[in-house]
Design a protein around this motif. Structure first.
Motif, PDB file in Angstrom:
ATOM      1  N   SER A  26      -5.523  23.140  12.068  1.00  0.00           N
ATOM      2  CA  SER A  26      -5.363  22.466  13.359  1.00  0.00           C
ATOM      3  C   SER A  26      -4.820  23.423  14.414  1.00  0.00           C
ATOM      4  N   ASP A  27      -3.905  24.307  14.019  1.00  0.00           N
ATOM      5  CA  ASP A  27      -3.422  25.329  14.950  1.00  0.00           C
ATOM      6  C   ASP A  27      -4.577  26.157  15.498  1.00  0.00           C
ATOM      7  N   ALA A  28      -5.585  26.362  14.664  1.00  0.00           N
ATOM      8  CA  ALA A  28      -6.747  27.141  15.089  1.00  0.00           C
ATOM      9  C   ALA A  28      -7.776  26.312  15.852  1.00  0.00           C
ATOM     10  N   GLU A  29      -8.039  25.073  15.418  1.00  0.00           N
ATOM     11  CA  GLU A  29      -9.237  24.370  15.869  1.00  0.00           C
ATOM     12  C   GLU A  29      -9.030  23.032  16.586  1.00  0.00           C
ATOM     13  N   CYS A  30      -7.867  22.427  16.508  1.00  0.00           N
ATOM     14  CA  CYS A  30      -7.753  21.055  17.035  1.00  0.00           C
ATOM     15  C   CYS A  30      -7.500  21.034  18.542  1.00  0.00           C
ATOM     16  N   SER A  31      -7.713  19.873  19.121  1.00  0.00           N
ATOM     17  CA  SER A  31      -7.396  19.624  20.530  1.00  0.00           C
ATOM     18  C   SER A  31      -6.674  18.287  20.642  1.00  0.00           C
ATOM     19  N   PHE A  32      -5.694  18.246  21.538  1.00  0.00           N
ATOM     20  CA  PHE A  32      -5.033  16.993  21.896  1.00  0.00           C
ATOM     21  C   PHE A  32      -5.486  16.639  23.312  1.00  0.00           C
ATOM     22  N   ILE A  33      -5.998  15.444  23.483  1.00  0.00           N
ATOM     23  CA  ILE A  33      -6.621  15.047  24.735  1.00  0.00           C
ATOM     24  C   ILE A  33      -5.861  13.879  25.355  1.00  0.00           C
ATOM     25  N   ILE A  34      -5.550  13.997  26.654  1.00  0.00           N
ATOM     26  CA  ILE A  34      -5.016  12.882  27.449  1.00  0.00           C
ATOM     27  C   ILE A  34      -5.981  12.653  28.606  1.00  0.00           C
ATOM     28  N   ARG A  35      -6.609  11.487  28.650  1.00  0.00           N
ATOM     29  CA  ARG A  35      -7.536  11.161  29.732  1.00  0.00           C
ATOM     30  C   ARG A  35      -6.985   9.997  30.550  1.00  0.00           C
ATOM     31  N   ILE A  36      -6.938  10.181  31.847  1.00  0.00           N
ATOM     32  CA  ILE A  36      -6.489   9.145  32.776  1.00  0.00           C
ATOM     33  C   ILE A  36      -7.637   8.908  33.761  1.00  0.00           C
ATOM     34  N   ARG A  37      -8.190   7.706  33.732  1.00  0.00           N
ATOM     35  CA  ARG A  37      -9.379   7.411  34.528  1.00  0.00           C
ATOM     36  C   ARG A  37      -9.151   6.181  35.411  1.00  0.00           C
ATOM     37  N   LYS A  38      -9.798   6.213  36.557  1.00  0.00           N
ATOM     38  CA  LYS A  38      -9.761   5.054  37.445  1.00  0.00           C
ATOM     39  C   LYS A  38     -10.489   3.893  36.790  1.00  0.00           C
ATOM     40  N   ASN A  39      -9.807   2.739  36.712  1.00  0.00           N
ATOM     41  CA  ASN A  39     -10.413   1.567  36.075  1.00  0.00           C
ATOM     42  C   ASN A  39      -9.785   0.313  36.691  1.00  0.00           C
ATOM     43  N   LEU A  40     -10.549  -0.375  37.550  1.00  0.00           N
ATOM     44  CA  LEU A  40     -10.024  -1.516  38.300  1.00  0.00           C
ATOM     45  C   LEU A  40      -9.814  -2.753  37.431  1.00  0.00           C
ATOM     46  N   LYS A  41     -10.229  -2.694  36.175  1.00  0.00           N
ATOM     47  CA  LYS A  41     -10.007  -3.812  35.260  1.00  0.00           C
ATOM     48  C   LYS A  41      -8.533  -3.926  34.856  1.00  0.00           C
ATOM     49  N   TYR A  42      -7.778  -2.847  35.045  1.00  0.00           N
ATOM     50  CA  TYR A  42      -6.371  -2.831  34.653  1.00  0.00           C
ATOM     51  C   TYR A  42      -5.474  -3.099  35.866  1.00  0.00           C
ATOM     52  N   LYS A  43      -4.323  -3.677  35.627  1.00  0.00           N
ATOM     53  CA  LYS A  43      -3.376  -4.007  36.693  1.00  0.00           C
ATOM     54  C   LYS A  43      -2.941  -2.755  37.455  1.00  0.00           C
ATOM     55  N   THR A  44      -2.844  -1.644  36.740  1.00  0.00           N
ATOM     56  CA  THR A  44      -2.429  -0.390  37.372  1.00  0.00           C
ATOM     57  C   THR A  44      -3.589   0.344  38.041  1.00  0.00           C
ATOM     58  N   ASP A  45      -4.810  -0.116  37.819  1.00  0.00           N
ATOM     59  CA  ASP A  45      -6.053   0.521  38.297  1.00  0.00           C
ATOM     60  C   ASP A  45      -6.389   1.795  37.527  1.00  0.00           C
ATOM     61  N   TRP A  46      -5.670   2.035  36.425  1.00  0.00           N
ATOM     62  CA  TRP A  46      -5.922   3.249  35.633  1.00  0.00           C
ATOM     63  C   TRP A  46      -5.958   2.902  34.147  1.00  0.00           C
ATOM     64  N   SER A  47      -6.883   3.574  33.427  1.00  0.00           N
ATOM     65  CA  SER A  47      -6.936   3.429  31.964  1.00  0.00           C
ATOM     66  C   SER A  47      -6.532   4.752  31.315  1.00  0.00           C
ATOM     67  N   ILE A  48      -5.975   4.647  30.125  1.00  0.00           N
ATOM     68  CA  ILE A  48      -5.465   5.825  29.401  1.00  0.00           C
ATOM     69  C   ILE A  48      -6.192   5.951  28.070  1.00  0.00           C
ATOM     70  N   GLU A  49      -6.600   7.160  27.750  1.00  0.00           N
ATOM     71  CA  GLU A  49      -7.180   7.445  26.437  1.00  0.00           C
ATOM     72  C   GLU A  49      -6.478   8.651  25.833  1.00  0.00           C
ATOM     73  N   LEU A  50      -5.970   8.489  24.637  1.00  0.00           N
ATOM     74  CA  LEU A  50      -5.373   9.588  23.874  1.00  0.00           C
ATOM     75  C   LEU A  50      -6.285   9.900  22.705  1.00  0.00           C
TER      76      LEU A  50
END
Length: 349
Positions: free
Chosen positions: A67-91
């Motif tokens: 994992s030190d060699a090959e893995c990735s940790f991803i945080i995605r924050i996208r505009k999404n009006l379906k949510y109260k905050t207008d943003w969706s989160i993907e980890l």
């Protein structure tokens, strides 16, 4: 009188050895000793060596090293009006490999007991974990068997983001702002649309990595399975042609301290700054005796996985053909070495 055939079959059964794998293991022994037995039986093209040599559960430190060699940790924050905050989160935790290493991805999936393997491109696959429940298993692993490259900074930030989402903090404005502040110092930072949406955000402090200590040899075999290279080079002069072997691990300059620690760990090799590749450097071993007496025995004891293991076996065969650093190679030996090299690394089909 006990029939010898039945006695041997009972022994195999008692030891819990699958008969097919037992036969293949015997053929592999001949392959190591004679070199061409699998080809003679027509099996080399249909039975990958990793199927029966490196089968089984992965060592946890191997998983961390890989994992030190090959893995990735991803945080995605996208505009999404379906949510109260207008943003969706993907980890997301992911590892992408060439499709030839599908077996290794399946072993990783089996080790964690979660995640999916998906097609990324026509030649690559990804192991992906993204539900909060499943990501907790990933978090628990790396807390127990910590990363030691600069990737551990990304992990520590990712873990903070994970805790926010797990505790439902991403569902309010303050939680979203905290996640944006984390992402601001994560990997490549904020994309333009997030900079525009959160112009006054104060980035988190990026964790610094100081404690670069290799705690287990299986970490090394995992790391090298990802970022190692077994290289063969032919050198011609007016009278003869020679073969040079080298073992390399290449990293971004930010992990120079780790590469230098490999010099101490193996008690051989050197740290080298690459002139041909900006901001990258190598741990490299070129002395034949060091390769023969230190590098190869180490990976015999702590095996690599995946396609890199097959490259190691070919590298070892060439080392044994060469014999030592001063023997002159015959034309036949050179031809055999060139044939082996042609199927290594990117040449392997």
């Amino acid at each position: 009188m006990i029939n010898k055939t039945n006695k041997n079959q009972n022994l195999i059964s008692l030891l819990g050895i699958n008969k097919f794998l037992f036969i293949i293991a015997i053929l592999y022994l001949f392959y190591i000793l004679e070199g061409d037995v699998l080809d003679n039986f027509g099996l080399s093209s249909i039975i990958p060596l990793t199927f029966y040599i490196n089968d089984g559960k992965l060592n946890p430190w191997f998983v961390t090293g890989f994992s030190d060699a090959e893995c990735s940790f991803i945080i995605r924050i996208r505009k999404n009006l379906k949510y109260k905050t207008d943003w969706s989160i993907e980890l997301r935790f992911q590892i992408g490999l060439h499709k030839k290493d599908k077996l290794l991805l399946e072993k990783l999936q089996s080790y964690f007991g979660v995640g999916l393997i998906k097609i990324q491109t026509k030649d690559s696959l990804q192991f992906i974990v993204q539900s909060i429940k499943d990501l907790e298993i990933i978090i628990n692993h790396f807390d127990k068997y910590p990363l030691i490259t600069q990737k551990s900074s990304d992990y520590l930030l990712f873990r903070q983001a994970f805790q926010l989402v797990k505790n439902k903090k991403h569902l309010d404005k303050e939680g979203i702002q905290n996640l944006v502040a984390i992402k601001a110092v994560f990997n490549k930072g904020l994309p333009d649309y997030l900079k525009a949406a959160f112009p006054e955000i104060l980035p988190y402090d990026r964790p610094l990595v100081y404690n670069i200590i290799i705690q287990d040899p299986y970490w090394v075999s995992g790391f090298v399975s990802g970022d190692g290279c077994f290289n063969i080079r032919f050198v011609k002069n007016s009278k003869s042609e020679s073969v040079n072997l080298s073992f390399l691990v290449t990293q971004h300059d930010r992990d120079a301290k780790l590469l230098n620690s490999l010099v101490e760990y193996f008690q051989c090799g050197r740290y080298r700054v690459r002139s041909s590749r900006l901001l990258h450097s190598d741990y490299v071993v070129t002395k034949f005796d060091d390769i023969k007496c230190k590098i190869v025995p180490f990976f015999d004891k702590y095996p690599l996985q995946g396609e890199k293991y097959l490259d190691f076996l070919d590298f070892k065969k060439i080392m044994l053909l060469k014999g030592n650093s001063y023997v002159s190679l015959t034309k036949e030996m050179l031809a055999e070495i060139k044939q082996i090299k042609s199927g290594m690394n990117k040449g392997r089909k």
